[in-house]
Motif scaffolding. Structure first.
Motif, PDB file in Angstrom:
ATOM      1  N   MET A   1      94.949  80.444  39.033  1.00 24.93           N
ATOM      2  CA  MET A   1      94.832  80.117  40.447  1.00 24.93           C
ATOM      3  C   MET A   1      93.871  78.934  40.590  1.00 24.93           C
ATOM      4  O   MET A   1      92.874  78.853  39.887  1.00 24.93           O
TER       5      MET A   1
ATOM      6  N   ASP B   1      89.211  81.890  40.526  1.00 20.17           N
ATOM      7  CA  ASP B   1      90.278  82.840  40.828  1.00 20.17           C
ATOM      8  C   ASP B   1      90.741  82.743  42.283  1.00 20.17           C
ATOM      9  O   ASP B   1      91.462  83.592  42.770  1.00 20.17           O
TER      10      ASP B   1
ATOM     11  N   LYS C   1      87.174  87.731  47.881  1.00 20.11           N
ATOM     12  CA  LYS C   1      88.315  87.702  46.961  1.00 20.11           C
ATOM     13  C   LYS C   1      89.596  87.561  47.775  1.00 20.11           C
ATOM     14  O   LYS C   1      89.761  88.213  48.814  1.00 20.11           O
TER      15      LYS C   1
END
Length: 128
Positions: free
Chosen positions: A1, A80, A108
């Motif tokens: 990512m 990420d 996240k």
């Protein structure tokens, strides 16, 4: 990512929304920032896991009024797709004088949004 190019705008907006929600003592809405099972918080050295347990901690705080006065919000993109956010400021509760605090968040990605995976809070009144 890949790194999220919007990391700073997202981090700044998150901090503003988080603290305005917290200062209104709207913990019923604040729980939605956290993941039910995997979110981790360290509050003054005490580790707590899961949104429900984090809200229990917040609901157990004894102040009646609270105000976060933000000095600086620094953000970094994570590899990420997440966002690391560090906040410095002052915390005023009830009629007590303001105290410095620092808080670090890790957002996240989940689909088109984010959840609060890590949250570390510490007042700046400790001598050791």
């Amino acid at each position: 990512m890949a790194l999220n190019p919007q990391y700073d705008a997202i981090g700044q907006a998150f901090a503003q929304q988080y603290y305005s929600t917290f200062d209104e003592r709207n913990f019923g809405t604040l729980i939605n920032f956290y993941n039910a099972e995997t979110s981790l918080m360290t509050f003054e050295g005490i580790q707590i896991q899961g949104a429900h347990n984090i809200m229990e901690k917040f609901n157990g705080l004894t102040f009646q009024k609270i105000q976060h006065i933000i000095t600086k919000v620094d953000c970094q993109p994570m590899f990420d797709g997440g966002i690391l956010i560090n906040v410095l400021g002052q915390l005023k509760t009830d009629d007590d004088p303001p105290h410095s605090f620092s808080q670090t968040f890790v957002l996240k990605p989940i689909g088109d949004t984010f959840f609060l995976q890590h949250d570390i809070f510490r007042l700046g009144i400790h001598s050791a």
